[in-house]
Structure formats: C-alpha cells, structure tokens
Motif scaffolding. Sequence first.
Motif, mmCIF file in Angstrom:
data_model
loop_
_atom_site.group_PDB
_atom_site.id
_atom_site.type_symbol
_atom_site.label_atom_id
_atom_site.label_comp_id
_atom_site.label_asym_id
_atom_site.label_seq_id
_atom_site.Cartn_x
_atom_site.Cartn_y
_atom_site.Cartn_z
ATOM 1 N N MET A 164 3.734 17.143 1.192
ATOM 2 C CA MET A 164 3.922 18.094 0.092
ATOM 3 C C MET A 164 3.922 19.541 0.567
ATOM 4 O O MET A 164 4.174 20.458 -0.218
ATOM 5 C CB MET A 164 2.815 17.893 -0.941
ATOM 6 C CG MET A 164 2.811 16.522 -1.601
ATOM 7 S SD MET A 164 4.348 16.159 -2.483
ATOM 8 C CE MET A 164 4.331 17.431 -3.741
ATOM 9 N N GLY A 165 3.627 19.766 1.847
ATOM 10 C CA GLY A 165 3.615 21.116 2.371
ATOM 11 C C GLY A 165 2.441 21.950 1.895
ATOM 12 O O GLY A 165 2.532 23.178 1.803
ATOM 13 N N VAL A 166 1.310 21.302 1.601
ATOM 14 C CA VAL A 166 0.104 22.010 1.161
ATOM 15 C C VAL A 166 -1.051 21.615 2.075
ATOM 16 O O VAL A 166 -0.991 20.616 2.784
ATOM 17 C CB VAL A 166 -0.247 21.679 -0.309
ATOM 18 C CG1 VAL A 166 0.830 22.191 -1.247
ATOM 19 C CG2 VAL A 166 -0.449 20.170 -0.501
ATOM 20 N N ALA B 13 6.837 12.853 -6.570
ATOM 21 C CA ALA B 13 6.638 13.123 -7.996
ATOM 22 C C ALA B 13 5.251 12.656 -8.439
ATOM 23 O O ALA B 13 4.545 13.356 -9.186
ATOM 24 C CB ALA B 13 7.720 12.438 -8.827
ATOM 25 N N LEU B 14 4.840 11.450 -7.981
ATOM 26 C CA LEU B 14 3.511 10.951 -8.295
ATOM 27 C C LEU B 14 2.441 11.860 -7.703
ATOM 28 O O LEU B 14 1.424 12.147 -8.344
ATOM 29 C CB LEU B 14 3.356 9.525 -7.751
ATOM 30 C CG LEU B 14 1.978 8.874 -7.923
ATOM 31 C CD1 LEU B 14 1.633 8.743 -9.394
ATOM 32 C CD2 LEU B 14 1.930 7.518 -7.240
ATOM 33 N N THR B 15 2.673 12.350 -6.498
ATOM 34 C CA THR B 15 1.704 13.219 -5.845
ATOM 35 C C THR B 15 1.539 14.531 -6.606
ATOM 36 O O THR B 15 0.423 15.024 -6.785
ATOM 37 C CB THR B 15 2.134 13.501 -4.389
ATOM 38 O OG1 THR B 15 2.320 12.265 -3.709
ATOM 39 C CG2 THR B 15 1.079 14.307 -3.657
ATOM 40 N N ARG B 16 2.638 15.117 -7.072
ATOM 41 C CA ARG B 16 2.553 16.359 -7.832
ATOM 42 C C ARG B 16 1.754 16.155 -9.120
ATOM 43 O O ARG B 16 0.995 17.035 -9.523
ATOM 44 C CB ARG B 16 3.952 16.891 -8.141
ATOM 45 C CG ARG B 16 4.661 17.491 -6.938
ATOM 46 C CD ARG B 16 5.968 18.183 -7.361
ATOM 47 N NE ARG B 16 5.745 19.275 -8.276
ATOM 48 C CZ ARG B 16 5.355 20.496 -7.930
ATOM 49 N NH1 ARG B 16 5.144 20.780 -6.649
ATOM 50 N NH2 ARG B 16 5.174 21.439 -8.839
ATOM 51 N N ARG B 17 1.911 14.990 -9.741
ATOM 52 C CA ARG B 17 1.111 14.718 -10.952
ATOM 53 C C ARG B 17 -0.364 14.592 -10.587
ATOM 54 O O ARG B 17 -1.237 15.119 -11.286
ATOM 55 C CB ARG B 17 1.616 13.452 -11.640
ATOM 56 C CG ARG B 17 0.829 13.109 -12.903
ATOM 57 C CD ARG B 17 1.467 11.978 -13.682
ATOM 58 N NE ARG B 17 2.755 12.368 -14.220
ATOM 59 C CZ ARG B 17 2.911 13.102 -15.318
ATOM 60 N NH1 ARG B 17 1.840 13.539 -15.978
ATOM 61 N NH2 ARG B 17 4.095 13.418 -15.767
ATOM 62 N N ALA B 18 -0.660 13.881 -9.484
ATOM 63 C CA ALA B 18 -2.059 13.736 -9.066
ATOM 64 C C ALA B 18 -2.669 15.088 -8.713
ATOM 65 O O ALA B 18 -3.876 15.290 -8.870
ATOM 66 C CB ALA B 18 -2.135 12.794 -7.862
ATOM 67 N N MET B 19 -1.849 16.016 -8.221
ATOM 68 C CA MET B 19 -2.340 17.352 -7.859
ATOM 69 C C MET B 19 -2.506 18.263 -9.066
ATOM 70 O O MET B 19 -2.985 19.390 -8.935
ATOM 71 C CB MET B 19 -1.356 18.010 -6.866
ATOM 72 C CG MET B 19 -1.308 17.336 -5.497
ATOM 73 S SD MET B 19 0.092 17.916 -4.514
ATOM 74 C CE MET B 19 -0.345 19.659 -4.284
ATOM 75 N N GLY B 20 -2.078 17.797 -10.234
ATOM 76 C CA GLY B 20 -2.195 18.623 -11.424
ATOM 77 C C GLY B 20 -1.179 19.739 -11.487
ATOM 78 O O GLY B 20 -1.369 20.737 -12.197
ATOM 79 N N LEU B 21 -0.060 19.572 -10.761
ATOM 80 C CA LEU B 21 0.977 20.615 -10.744
ATOM 81 C C LEU B 21 2.111 20.305 -11.701
ATOM 82 O O LEU B 21 3.001 21.131 -11.901
ATOM 83 C CB LEU B 21 1.545 20.759 -9.319
ATOM 84 C CG LEU B 21 0.513 21.149 -8.257
ATOM 85 C CD1 LEU B 21 1.182 21.243 -6.896
ATOM 86 C CD2 LEU B 21 -0.161 22.459 -8.611
ATOM 87 N N ALA C 227 0.859 -1.180 0.000
ATOM 88 C CA ALA C 227 0.000 0.000 0.000
ATOM 89 C C ALA C 227 0.893 1.226 0.000
ATOM 90 O O ALA C 227 2.073 1.159 0.370
ATOM 91 C CB ALA C 227 -0.919 0.016 1.217
ATOM 92 N N THR C 228 0.340 2.346 -0.425
ATOM 93 C CA THR C 228 1.084 3.595 -0.348
ATOM 94 C C THR C 228 0.131 4.710 0.027
ATOM 95 O O THR C 228 -1.080 4.620 -0.187
ATOM 96 C CB THR C 228 1.786 3.917 -1.682
ATOM 97 O OG1 THR C 228 2.722 4.975 -1.488
ATOM 98 C CG2 THR C 228 0.790 4.328 -2.758
ATOM 99 N N ARG C 229 0.687 5.762 0.609
ATOM 100 C CA ARG C 229 -0.103 6.922 1.008
ATOM 101 C C ARG C 229 0.523 8.171 0.415
ATOM 102 O O ARG C 229 1.728 8.384 0.536
ATOM 103 C CB ARG C 229 -0.165 7.044 2.532
ATOM 104 C CG ARG C 229 -1.039 5.991 3.201
ATOM 105 C CD ARG C 229 -0.949 6.071 4.720
ATOM 106 N NE ARG C 229 -1.864 5.141 5.369
ATOM 107 C CZ ARG C 229 -1.619 3.843 5.531
ATOM 108 N NH1 ARG C 229 -0.466 3.335 5.101
ATOM 109 N NH2 ARG C 229 -2.502 3.066 6.125
ATOM 110 N N LEU C 230 -0.306 8.977 -0.220
ATOM 111 C CA LEU C 230 0.110 10.273 -0.738
ATOM 112 C C LEU C 230 -0.446 11.316 0.212
ATOM 113 O O LEU C 230 -1.649 11.349 0.479
ATOM 114 C CB LEU C 230 -0.432 10.479 -2.157
ATOM 115 C CG LEU C 230 -0.212 9.327 -3.146
ATOM 116 C CD1 LEU C 230 -0.826 9.646 -4.497
ATOM 117 C CD2 LEU C 230 1.262 8.997 -3.286
#
Length: 400
Positions: free
Chosen positions: A107-109, A390-398, A99-102
């Motif tokens: 991310m500091g947001v 990096a995956l999280t930034r893509r999911a955030m649309g950044l 499992a993984t958690r984003l």
Amino acid sequence: MASKSVDIAIVGGGLVGASLGCALEPLIRARSLRVAVIEAAPLGETRLDDYQPSFDVRASAIAQGSRHHFETLGVWSSLAREATAIETIHVSERGRLGATRLSAAEMGVEALGYVLPNAWMGRVLHARLAELPLQWHCPARVETIVPQSGGHRLTLSDGQTLDAALTVLADGGRSGLKERLGIMSHAAPYEQSALIATLGVSRPHRGMAYERFTAEGPVALLPMPGERMALVWTHEQGAEQATLALSDGDFLARLQRLFGERAGRFTRVGQRHVYPLSLVTAQETVRPGLAVLGNAAHSLHPVAGQGFNLALRGVMDLVASLEAGLEAGLRPGDMTVMQAFETRRSRDRHNVIRFSDGLIRLFGIDHPLLSHARAAGLVGLNLAGPLRRALTRRAMGLER
C-alpha cells in the motif's frame, strides 16, 4: 441549586468521550463553547512520564485512518510512544490451505494500523483534556435526563444540574440513559464470547497481525511492544469457562494446537478476561439535542477490529457537523445539525457493520463445500492485487 447552562454535555469520559472532548478544542477556543464531561469512574493518573505498561494491558487496533484523526487532535506524537505498527495482516482458516496477506509495503505506507494499550490512550487523551477549559464532573453520574425546550436537563450525582443544548451519550450504553429516553437497541447475539489476554511469544513478531478462523470461532493476534502479542480468542458461548479454568501451561498448549506455530511458541499468558459478543445497534442515534456515539450506538464483533475506529470517525463527523451548523448560525443540538451528522454517519456505519457481521457469519458456517469456497477465495484474494488493495484500504479506515 441553580442549573448551569452548557452548549455540550458529554456523558462518558472513556476513549470515545475523551476523544470528542479533544476534537472540540478548536470550537471551544474559537466559539467559546461551554463543554461539560460527566464520568462515573474516578480519573486515573494522567502523567505521561511515569507510565509503566504491564503485561496485562489490554490493547486496541487503531487503523491508519484513525492515526490521521489523532494527528488532527494533536495527540498522535504522544500516543506513538507506545504504539506498535501493524505491517502485515495474515488471514487464514484452520484446516485449509487458503490464506491471504495484507501488506503495508504493497500500500506504500509505513503501517496498516497500530496497536495501542487502552490505558495509554486514556492517559494521553485525559492529559490533553486537562489542558482545555472544560467543566469536569468526575466522579459523577447522570441521575436524571429530561428533554426540554432547547435541549436536555441533566441532574448529576454530584449535586449539579446542567441544561445542555446538546447531550452526547458516549457511556458505552452502560448507564441505561438511552432506555430512559425510550431509545431501544437491536441485539443479535453471536452465541460467542471473546477471551482476551496478553501472550509472550518466542520470536519477534515483526509487525505481523494474525486473523485465523477456526471451527470454534476466530482467533486474532496483534503485535505489541517486545515479544508480546494481544490475543482475542473467540469461543462458543459457555465453552470459555473450561478454557478459563486451565492452568497457564495447559492454556498455552491448547492455543498452540489450535493456532499452530506461525507466530512462534507461546511462552506466557497474562490475566484472562471474557465478555459475551453481540451485534448491538441503537435504533436511534440522533434526536433534537441528543447524539449517541461509540458502543452506545453500535457494539461490533472484535474480529475485524473496527469498533473503536468506527466510533472515532463518528466523533470527527459530529464535530464537522457542529462546526458547519455554528457557521450557519445554528445551535448545537439543532435537529438540522443532528440530521447532517446522521447523514455523514449512516453509510459508514452500515458498511462496517455489514462487513464485520458478514465476515463472522461466513466463516461461522461449517459446510465442506463452503469451506472449500472460502479457501479458494482466500487464495484468490492473495493473487488478485486490486481486490486485496481495496480490502486493505477498508481495513485501514481510508474508505467508507
């Protein structure tokens, strides 16, 4: 009746078309652009002070990047009233330990994204459009669309005829206008259907969203106001009918067995909706005097929650291309402007389609060795900070 000339005709006043109308405001004010919106369905209530969300409101996941775009459009402060922050995304595979958690904190947001009822988004966007000097044709349909020098002539069901320098198809592809213009779409059915519903849960979700991959297909849960979550439950084509036929109690029990209790106990289910899933991409998205946006251009699997976010970035890129074109003395719809728009969109569209489609196909393969590899990958992703970020930034649309 004589035709009216407009600079831009937006076919479709749904979330994408309404967002485009709002995004065009600076050009309408500064350049006196004449913009028409054609919408087949009668407009609903646009007052914001008497909105009463129901248990069955359908919702969309809005990435952090989309929030920034809505701020630019001047509507985020109103949208935020009904927004639920996604603070953590939990990704797992049934039957595997991986499992993984984003995390937003990592991310500091304040949030990775937000869940917004579609009805509220529509109401806020239409309330904003009501403040703009637009030509509304609602309810009205485009009966005929004919290319001509300098754009297209649109004959409407309300008896009006428009000569548009730029026509934007933002109607979800339902009208058949693309096909009448000879624009075909490539469809790759997933042989799956998505069942959508609102769930009551037994404990606070604390901003946690879940993406769980099962042998039958992915299951997503999105946080909503109160102890509610939006469900997207993927079924193999045809299998959804048996689930639809279940009583509420049996439905909740079956889902509980499939999902486990990581989100608590499921206590209530609202009205259930089903629609088939395919990857659909228009073979052309621009022509002289024509642009195709939203689901009319691309329809994605909902597993990654990227469809509307991709469409909204398309809206903003089109407006940026139009602004640059007007600065250069070009008309809306000039092929130079349309090519600049397509250049802005192509990489982002390709990357998002490849990401979401690849995710579905990877987790849709039932093979023991691959299942172990996926589990190891999820564990590794949870341990590898830079890759996870990096995956999280893509999911955030950044990132595109």
